[in-house]
Design a protein around this motif. Structure first.
Motif, PDB file in Angstrom:
ATOM      1  N   UNK A 212     -75.128  18.609  24.835  1.00 17.52           N
ATOM      2  CA  UNK A 212     -74.358  18.571  26.070  1.00 17.52           C
ATOM      3  C   UNK A 212     -73.655  19.871  26.359  1.00 17.52           C
ATOM      4  N   UNK A 213     -74.272  21.005  25.975  1.00 16.82           N
ATOM      5  CA  UNK A 213     -73.694  22.324  26.195  1.00 16.82           C
ATOM      6  C   UNK A 213     -74.693  23.185  26.960  1.00 16.82           C
ATOM      7  N   UNK A 214     -74.372  24.457  27.114  1.00 19.39           N
ATOM      8  CA  UNK A 214     -75.277  25.356  27.831  1.00 19.39           C
ATOM      9  C   UNK A 214     -76.429  25.842  26.960  1.00 19.39           C
ATOM     10  N   UNK A 215     -76.230  25.937  25.652  1.00 17.60           N
ATOM     11  CA  UNK A 215     -77.210  26.549  24.752  1.00 17.60           C
ATOM     12  C   UNK A 215     -78.430  25.680  24.474  1.00 17.60           C
ATOM     13  N   UNK A 216     -78.217  24.369  24.385  1.00 17.76           N
ATOM     14  CA  UNK A 216     -79.234  23.482  23.828  1.00 17.76           C
ATOM     15  C   UNK A 216     -79.600  22.363  24.789  1.00 17.76           C
ATOM     16  N   UNK A 217     -80.806  21.872  24.621  1.00 26.02           N
ATOM     17  CA  UNK A 217     -81.238  20.642  25.268  1.00 26.02           C
ATOM     18  C   UNK A 217     -81.905  19.780  24.215  1.00 26.02           C
TER      19      UNK A 217
END
Length: 607
Positions: free
Chosen positions: A72-77
């Motif tokens: 739930x961040x910008x770096x990871x999906x």
């Protein structure tokens, strides 16, 4: 040290500790099996502290903890192997109601933290009488102060206002309440300020008054550990509603003090300092005396004291070498066609166990955070992009793969061009936007199963292919101290100092490991930034480059009040779901339900 499921009244978990086994078992009985007298012995104090250290293995490195630190961040999906709860954390789609995995993750931190805080309160309240020698007493109790502050810091930054307990609880209670955030921070800072002067300078150092060797060796807390966390606590409080006027100055001063006095700290065989090459900070050969390691959760192949078990799928395991792995053994020779079912790779020690829970958000990672791959070598030090053939007799439409020589899978962060793609014997995967643009032979887009893997945490020395990593989970790195200092300076309006701190890391990032292509002659110059370039987004992007995947990102975005904005900007999976109130995690409902006397224990807003 084995930890059992806790059945306890809210926040009053009382453990059953034996010096011989350090096991903790919470009883439904209303009386505690740990008495104050237990902590009046040196063995009781040591057993209590050791048990708390063991409990950290229930958190960092586990799958549930991965979900709320990395998802739930910008770096990871999310990757294809993630559970329902993992998907819920990653997308914010109804995530508090995807109960099992979400509950286990949040309940784990909440319940383990308060169980261990109670143990530490017992150590601090009754432990002074266990030692006649003042330096020995100080060294032992300083460990408890640091660990109590460590837990409260992670509680307050995760859940907001939380209960504040500072005395050993011997009688269960059915009531509890939240303390003001300011009070929680005040205790954290008091504990860390004292620990930063009372802890050992180096792990396992000799206690001068007795000549005895401290039992806190390996990766246990030191003065440098406490100074790191103290600087970060000041920084975090400075962003919060409990901010004090000098918080950012104190964060900067404390971080710079650690940097300037680094020669006074470190492992017995080396002082704290940055390696000349970024890759060396993650080299397994350096784990025992890593000069950038300020604090870590230890693992080993010892089944009794290291909690080792062969080929586990859960429990006290370090899964950092698993969770970011693509499902590489399922790439077949005719991919994307299924006509030839022979896999181009087979699972092995070198390439790891493909748990594939988390994958890079490559439109952000490739285009923004790691956009410069020429001067900055951290992308290549962080991600595995090639898999060398290890399966015999495999022929793709473009030729037969030679084991140990040919690249079976290639994931370049660019389009190699039609000619190279057509000639490459293995299988190529690219960022979806590049693969779509290429529209040619051997231009396959990344999927939820096939994507570049983090290689920083690889453990090629584990006993079995499916074993968890036996490497330490490094929680505090010396390189981050420069980023803490930079963020604090930026918040003070001192962009010159912020740029200087960041440029130390960017200078190092231009270095190449042995065997890598030479850096451009002007790489170091090209890596320098000016004060005008420093923004909070630049700092967060720099944190991605330096600390990608290290169970910090959700807290970094929350601290800097950037979570919702950056998720909406970069993460298409979660952009439509994330809401402002989700900068806190929900209090586990089971804990709330245990409060049956007095005012109802409140849930965080929005949940």
């Amino acid at each position: 040290m084995k930890s059992y499921k806790k059945i306890a009244i809210l926040l009053t978990a009382l453990g059953t500790l034996s010096v011989s086994s350090c096991k903790k078992l919470l009883e439904q009985s209303p009386k505690a099996n740990i008495t104050p007298q237990f902590f009046t012995t040196s063995g009781g104090v040591l057993g209590g502290i050791t048990g708390v250290y063991s409990d950290l293995r229930n958190l960092w490195g586990t799958e549930g903890f991965l979900y709320y630190c990395q998802f739930g961040v910008d770096e990871n999906i999310v990757a294809g192997g993630s559970s329902t709860g993992g998907n819920a954390f990653a997308t914010y789609n109804n995530y508090v109601r995807n109960y099992t995995d979400v509950y286990n993750a949040l309940y784990g931190l909440f319940s383990i933290a308060y169980q261990d805080i109670n143990t530490l309160n017992g150590v601090l309240q009754y432990g002074p009488t266990a030692f006649t020698d003042v330096p020995t007493r100080t060294a032992y109790l300083a460990q408890a102060k640091f660990l109590r502050a460590f837990y409260y810091y992670h509680l307050v930054e995760t859940f907001g206002a939380v209960p504040l307990h500072t005395t050993f609880i011997t009688e269960p209670t059915l009531s509890d309440s939240r303390a003001p955030i300011a009070d929680v921070y005040a205790l954290i800072i008091k504990d860390l300020t004292e620990a930063s002067t009372e802890l050992q300078s180096r792990p396992g150092e000799t206690i001068a008054s007795t000549g005895a060797v401290s039992p806190f060796s390996g990766h246990a807390a030191t003065k440098a550990t406490a100074l790191y966390l103290l600087s970060k606590v000041y920084l975090t409080r400075g962003w919060s509603s409990a901010a004090q006027p000098n918080d950012f100055q104190n964060a900067l001063t404390t971080a710079q003090s650690l940097i300037n006095n680094r020669a006074n700290y470190g492992f017995p065989n080396g002082n704290i300092g940055l390696y000349a090459n970024y890759a060396d900070a993650y080299n397994p050969a350096n784990d025992a005396n890593n000069t950038e390691d300020l604090f870590a959760v230890e693992h080993s192949t010892d089944p009794k004291y290291g909690d080792y078990s062969a080929s586990p799928s859960s429990g006290k395991v370090n899964g950092w070498a698993w969770f970011f792995r693509p499902n590489y053994p399922t790439v077949n020779a005719s991919y994307p066609s299924s006509a030839n079912g022979s896999p181009v790779m087979t699972r092995d020690l070198t390439n790891g166990r493909p748990f594939f829970r988390c994958r890079p958000n490559f439109e952000y990672v490739d285009n923004i955070a790691f956009a410069d791959k020429t001067n900055d070598f951290r992308y290549w030090n962080t991600f595995q992009t090639t898999w060398i053939a290890n399966n015999t007799g495999v022929t793709t439409p473009r030729g037969t793969l030679t084991v140990g020589t040919d690249t079976a899978i290639w994931m370049p962060p660019y389009d190699p061009g039609a000619t190279k793609r057509a000639a490459f014997k293995g299988v190529i995967f690219m960022r979806p936007s590049l693969a779509t643009a290429a529209q040619g032979t051997n231009a396959n887009p990344f999927t939820t199963s096939f994507f570049p893997s983090i290689k920083k945490f690889d453990d090629p020395n584990r006993p079995n292919v499916n074993d968890a990593s036996q490497r330490p989970n490094v929680l505090f790195r010396f390189s981050e101290v420069y980023l803490i200092a930079a963020e604090a300076a930026f918040k003070m309006g001192d962009n010159a100092t912020a740029a200087a701190m960041i440029n130390v890391l960017r200078t190092r990032a231009a270095a190449r490991p042995a065997g890598a292509p030479a850096a451009p002659s002007n790489a170091v110059t090209n890596m320098q930034i000016t004060p005008a370039q420093v923004t909070i987004d630049f700092i967060l992007d720099e944190r991605s480059r330096e600390l990608y995947g290290e169970s910090l990102r959700w807290w970094d975005l929350v601290r800097t009040q950037s979570l919702v904005r950056r998720v909406k900007l970069y993460n298409t999976e979660a952009a439509n779901n994330v809401q402002d109130f989700e900068v806190l995690r929900p209090i586990p409902q089971t804990e709330i339900d245990l409060v049956t006397i007095g005012p109802k224990f409140p849930q965080n807003p929005g949940f």
